[in-house]
Design an enzyme around this catalytic site. Structure first.
Site, PDB file in Angstrom:
ATOM      1  N   ARG A 191       0.495  -1.346  -0.501  1.00 20.36           N
ATOM      2  CA  ARG A 191      -0.046   0.278   0.462  1.00 20.36           C
ATOM      3  C   ARG A 191       0.754   1.400   0.008  1.00 20.36           C
ATOM      4  O   ARG A 191      -0.020   2.469  -0.579  1.00 20.36           O
ATOM      5  CB  ARG A 191      -1.056   0.421   1.154  1.00 20.36           C
ATOM      6  CG  ARG A 191      -1.902   0.553   1.176  1.00 20.36           C
ATOM      7  CD  ARG A 191      -2.628   0.622   1.776  1.00 20.36           C
ATOM      8  NE  ARG A 191      -2.910   1.122   3.528  1.00 20.36           N
ATOM      9  CZ  ARG A 191      -3.777   1.173   4.670  1.00 20.36           C
ATOM     10  NH1 ARG A 191      -4.637   0.199   4.914  1.00 20.36           N
ATOM     11  NH2 ARG A 191      -3.066   1.612   6.131  1.00 20.36           N
ATOM     12  N   LYS A 206      11.610  -0.348   6.224  1.00 18.97           N
ATOM     13  CA  LYS A 206      12.205  -1.309   6.901  1.00 18.97           C
ATOM     14  C   LYS A 206      10.591  -1.777   7.230  1.00 18.97           C
ATOM     15  O   LYS A 206       9.721  -1.428   8.088  1.00 18.97           O
ATOM     16  CB  LYS A 206      12.270   0.039   7.894  1.00 18.97           C
ATOM     17  CG  LYS A 206      13.120  -0.843   9.651  1.00 18.97           C
ATOM     18  CD  LYS A 206      13.653  -1.518  10.079  1.00 18.97           C
ATOM     19  CE  LYS A 206      13.362  -1.837  11.020  1.00 18.97           C
ATOM     20  NZ  LYS A 206      12.791  -2.246  11.850  1.00 18.97           N
ATOM     21  N   ALA A 208       8.566  -4.459  10.046  1.00 17.81           N
ATOM     22  CA  ALA A 208       8.806  -4.813  11.273  1.00 17.81           C
ATOM     23  C   ALA A 208       9.655  -5.416  12.165  1.00 17.81           C
ATOM     24  O   ALA A 208       9.535  -6.458  11.649  1.00 17.81           O
ATOM     25  CB  ALA A 208       6.983  -5.010  12.792  1.00 17.81           C
ATOM     26  N   GLU A 209      10.170  -5.615  12.920  1.00 24.13           N
ATOM     27  CA  GLU A 209      10.633  -7.087  13.608  1.00 24.13           C
ATOM     28  C   GLU A 209      10.212  -8.681  13.792  1.00 24.13           C
ATOM     29  O   GLU A 209      10.535  -9.354  13.967  1.00 24.13           O
ATOM     30  CB  GLU A 209      11.917  -7.229  14.862  1.00 24.13           C
ATOM     31  CG  GLU A 209      10.920  -6.819  15.845  1.00 24.13           C
ATOM     32  CD  GLU A 209      10.742  -5.268  16.189  1.00 24.13           C
ATOM     33  OE1 GLU A 209       9.685  -4.672  17.231  1.00 24.13           O
ATOM     34  OE2 GLU A 209      10.584  -3.969  15.107  1.00 24.13           O
ATOM     35  N   THR A 264       0.374   5.306  17.665  1.00 24.46           N
ATOM     36  CA  THR A 264       0.330   6.684  17.635  1.00 24.46           C
ATOM     37  C   THR A 264       1.634   7.801  18.837  1.00 24.46           C
ATOM     38  O   THR A 264       1.887   8.407  18.215  1.00 24.46           O
ATOM     39  CB  THR A 264      -1.073   7.568  18.477  1.00 24.46           C
ATOM     40  OG1 THR A 264      -2.291   7.696  17.507  1.00 24.46           O
ATOM     41  CG2 THR A 264      -1.195   9.292  18.421  1.00 24.46           C
ATOM     42  N   ALA A 265       1.940   6.743  19.808  1.00 22.74           N
ATOM     43  CA  ALA A 265       3.238   7.487  20.426  1.00 22.74           C
ATOM     44  C   ALA A 265       4.109   7.746  19.463  1.00 22.74           C
ATOM     45  O   ALA A 265       5.141   7.994  19.273  1.00 22.74           O
ATOM     46  CB  ALA A 265       3.657   6.387  21.123  1.00 22.74           C
ATOM     47  N   GLY A 267       4.211   7.533  16.041  1.00 21.70           N
ATOM     48  CA  GLY A 267       4.298   7.760  14.652  1.00 21.70           C
ATOM     49  C   GLY A 267       5.104  10.209  15.394  1.00 21.70           C
ATOM     50  O   GLY A 267       4.900  10.685  14.961  1.00 21.70           O
ATOM     51  N   GLU A 284       0.086   6.842   9.435  1.00 24.14           N
ATOM     52  CA  GLU A 284      -1.275   6.186   9.614  1.00 24.14           C
ATOM     53  C   GLU A 284      -1.180   5.893  10.934  1.00 24.14           C
ATOM     54  O   GLU A 284      -0.440   4.526  11.834  1.00 24.14           O
ATOM     55  CB  GLU A 284      -1.540   5.540   8.663  1.00 24.14           C
ATOM     56  CG  GLU A 284      -2.812   4.596   8.512  1.00 24.14           C
ATOM     57  CD  GLU A 284      -2.949   3.494   9.579  1.00 24.14           C
ATOM     58  OE1 GLU A 284      -4.167   3.640  10.026  1.00 24.14           O
ATOM     59  OE2 GLU A 284      -2.334   2.154   8.628  1.00 24.14           O
ATOM     60  N   CYS A 318      -5.865  -1.491  13.053  1.00 25.76           N
ATOM     61  CA  CYS A 318      -6.031   0.217  13.726  1.00 25.76           C
ATOM     62  C   CYS A 318      -7.301   0.030  13.773  1.00 25.76           C
ATOM     63  O   CYS A 318      -7.581   1.096  13.931  1.00 25.76           O
ATOM     64  CB  CYS A 318      -4.896   0.527  13.265  1.00 25.76           C
ATOM     65  SG  CYS A 318      -5.306   0.760  11.088  1.00 25.76           S
ATOM     66  N   GLU A 416      -6.929   2.254  22.978  1.00 17.73           N
ATOM     67  CA  GLU A 416      -7.306   0.808  22.042  1.00 17.73           C
ATOM     68  C   GLU A 416      -6.591  -0.061  22.634  1.00 17.73           C
ATOM     69  O   GLU A 416      -5.178  -0.315  23.191  1.00 17.73           O
ATOM     70  CB  GLU A 416      -6.757   1.218  21.049  1.00 17.73           C
ATOM     71  CG  GLU A 416      -6.522   0.191  19.788  1.00 17.73           C
ATOM     72  CD  GLU A 416      -5.980   1.425  18.743  1.00 17.73           C
ATOM     73  OE1 GLU A 416      -6.116   0.843  17.454  1.00 17.73           O
ATOM     74  OE2 GLU A 416      -4.516   1.910  18.600  1.00 17.73           O
ATOM     75  N   SER A 476     -11.770  -1.647   4.361  1.00 21.42           N
ATOM     76  CA  SER A 476     -11.061  -1.585   3.211  1.00 21.42           C
ATOM     77  C   SER A 476     -10.684  -2.133   2.469  1.00 21.42           C
ATOM     78  O   SER A 476     -11.342  -2.900   1.568  1.00 21.42           O
ATOM     79  CB  SER A 476      -9.914  -1.712   4.129  1.00 21.42           C
ATOM     80  OG  SER A 476      -9.704  -1.418   5.107  1.00 21.42           O
TER      81      SER A 476
END
Length: 514
Positions: A191, A206, A208-209, A264-265, A267, A284, A318, A416, A476
């Site tokens: 996307r 990059k 996610a681990e 959000t944190a 971001g 996002e 999300c 959340e 979506s």
């Protein structure tokens, strides 16, 4: 087999495709020994310069399914340089050339769809039915932007001065860092990458681990599709190196933009880091989606929507419904139907036939869900079903849970949960439901069920979110703009708007024309 998945059937139709037909009766997951397990920089599959690696675990059973490079700042610098060098050539290719390569990438992803879904299930724990659905969904963005890349248009504006011509064109911004999450390891890459590449940008992915193997496989097919060296780059790293790599991508003078999906944190941290270079930024971020059932609702459809919206990927999305507001006239009937359906859900290893809920992705996620439920119960909430880890299945499984008697001081009311937990709140009036739904600093998605046409338009207008599902739990698709308002992010992904984060507008004035 098809009956087994009937409770989640709406979730398994993505872009009009029924993904159940792609699932074998007796799934046999991809052989981990055949996986590509290196990073990709400047057209070459490489290890970290330090030689360090980290393990990728199957959350369903804790087994190691891959060992990939643990790259650091030095490796990332190399990826940035490669992407920058490649950009000077890639930006001058024609839209048709870029479109053709994107289309070939799409064809390869579709051809290898079964393999992609199996790898995704191995490292994310997502049930195979859902993994197939995600791959169909993720592939659709490559197809969509392969077509849209040839439709980036400018303008010739009528000048007020006869001797001048005003030209407006859209040009690629440059090197873009794509930082993607673990919950949709396929779709969140495609996307972002497809519109960036279609616009003429080069990318550094990059992942996610927790889920790098899906990313590696996606890039493998990008290489086979014919993207020149340096146009697509992949940097894998452990959690320890993720923060420094993200900071470097945000602050490096050769990186023009960042696209991030996550909390959000995080971001907000990236937002601050990008401010130094005034980077183009697409975020996002998190949500706290309301799910409202009005008195006029078709309750069977509302329950169907509740299941698909809440329990897809074990609640780890999300746009997952988080707070359920049920109008008092239909509250008891809705709850009875919902409890019956939730109790019938089958949880287990996503590779096994009939499983509808897999494990949570890692221990921090499990602890968070348990904390939210325990906090609610300690403050007076009642458990209608579930409410504890399903330890008999494995250490990362949690029972699908329904809580009632929710109060304002509970974590599930304000934050959340990102897990398989439904919090039920009874309301009287439409205004009351909207006031509570809007009393949050995030606004990604929202859902409501009503058969009252006037109410549908009224509530849609007043619900403070970027996306709304009306009588629908899955919203979506590649054709629609995905994104939120408030602290849920910036920009939109998908639709014709998906290119905008990767292009800038150049105005040219040609003067002194006779």
């Amino acid at each position: 087999m098809f009956a087994t998945f009937r409770n989640l059937a709406p979730a398994l139709r993505l872009n009009g495709v029924n993904v159940l037909r792609h699932i074998h009766q007796k799934p046999a997951l991809y052989d981990a020994n055949m996986l590509q397990q290196q990073a990709f920089i400047n057209g070459e599959w490489i290890s970290a310069k330090s030689g360090k690696t980290f393990e990728v675990l199957n959350p369903a059973n804790g087994e190691v399914v891959g060992v990939v490079p643990d790259m650091d700042l030095e490796d990332t610098e190399a990826a940035i340089k490669a992407a920058c060098d490649a950009f000077h050539v890639w930006k001058d290719t024609t839209a048709k050339e870029r479109s053709q390569i994107l289309r070939e990438w799409y064809n390869l992803l579709v051809k290898n769809q079964k393999e992609m879904a199996e790898i995704l299930t191995l490292e994310s724990g997502k049930p195979l039915a859902e993994a197939n659905g995600e791959v169909v969904y993720g592939n659709s963005f490559v197809e969509w932007f392969s077509e849209l890349s040839r439709q980036i248009r400018g303008d010739i504006v009528q000048s007020s001065v006869p001797s001048k011509k005003i030209l407006v064109q859209h040009q690629p911004i440059g090197v873009v860092g794509l930082i993607t999450p673990w919950n949709f390891p396929h779709a969140m890459i495609t996307r972002k990458a497809a519109p960036a590449l279609g616009a003429g940008c080069t990318v550094i992915i990059k992942p996610a681990e927790d889920t790098p193997l899906t990313a590696i496989q996606i890039v493998k097919y990008a290489q086979e599709a014919g993207f020149p060296p340096g146009v697509v780059n992949l940097v894998t790293s452990s959690r320890a190196n993720t923060g420094p790599i993200g900071k470097l991508l945000c602050e490096h003078h050769l990186v023009a933009g960042i696209s991030f999906t996550g909390s959000t944190a995080v971001g907000k941290i990236l937002y601050k880091q990008c401010a130094q270079g005034v980077k183009r930024l697409a975020l996002e971020l998190g949500g706290n989606a309301p799910f409202i059932v009005f008195n006029s609702a078709n309750l069977d459809k509302a329950v169907d929507g509740s299941i698909t919206s809440k329990f897809r990927n074990c609640g780890q999305t999300c746009v997952s419904a988080n707070r359920f507001f049920i109008q008092e006239k239909v509250y008891d009937e809705y709850v009875n139907k919902l409890v019956h359906r939730v109790k019938s859900l089958k949880i287990g290893d996503g590779s096994q036939e009939g499983v509808q809920l897999g494990p949570l992705v890692n221990e921090p996620q499990l602890h968070k869900v348990a904390e939210f439920v325990n906090d609610a119960v300690s403050k007076g909430a009642k458990i209608l079903t579930g409410g504890k880890p399903a330890t008999h299945l494995g250490k990362l499984f949690y029972e699908p849970t329904i809580l009632t008697d929710i109060k304002e001081d509970m974590l599930v009311y304000n934050q959340e949960v990102f897990g398989p937990v439904i919090s039920l709140i009874k309301f009287k009036t439409e205004k009351e439901a909207l006031d509570i739904a809007n009393s949050t600093d995030v606004g990604l998605a929202g859902y409501f069920y009503s058969e009252d046409v006037s109410q549908i338009f009224r509530v849609s207008n007043n619900l403070e979110v970027g996306m709304i599902g009306v009588n629908e739990g899955i919203i979506s698709c590649a054709e629609a703009p995905f994104g939120g308002i408030k602290q849920s992010g910036l920009g939109r992904e998908g639709s014709h708007l998906g290119m905008e984060d990767f292009t800038y507008v150049k105005y040219t004035c040609i003067g002194n024309l006779s």
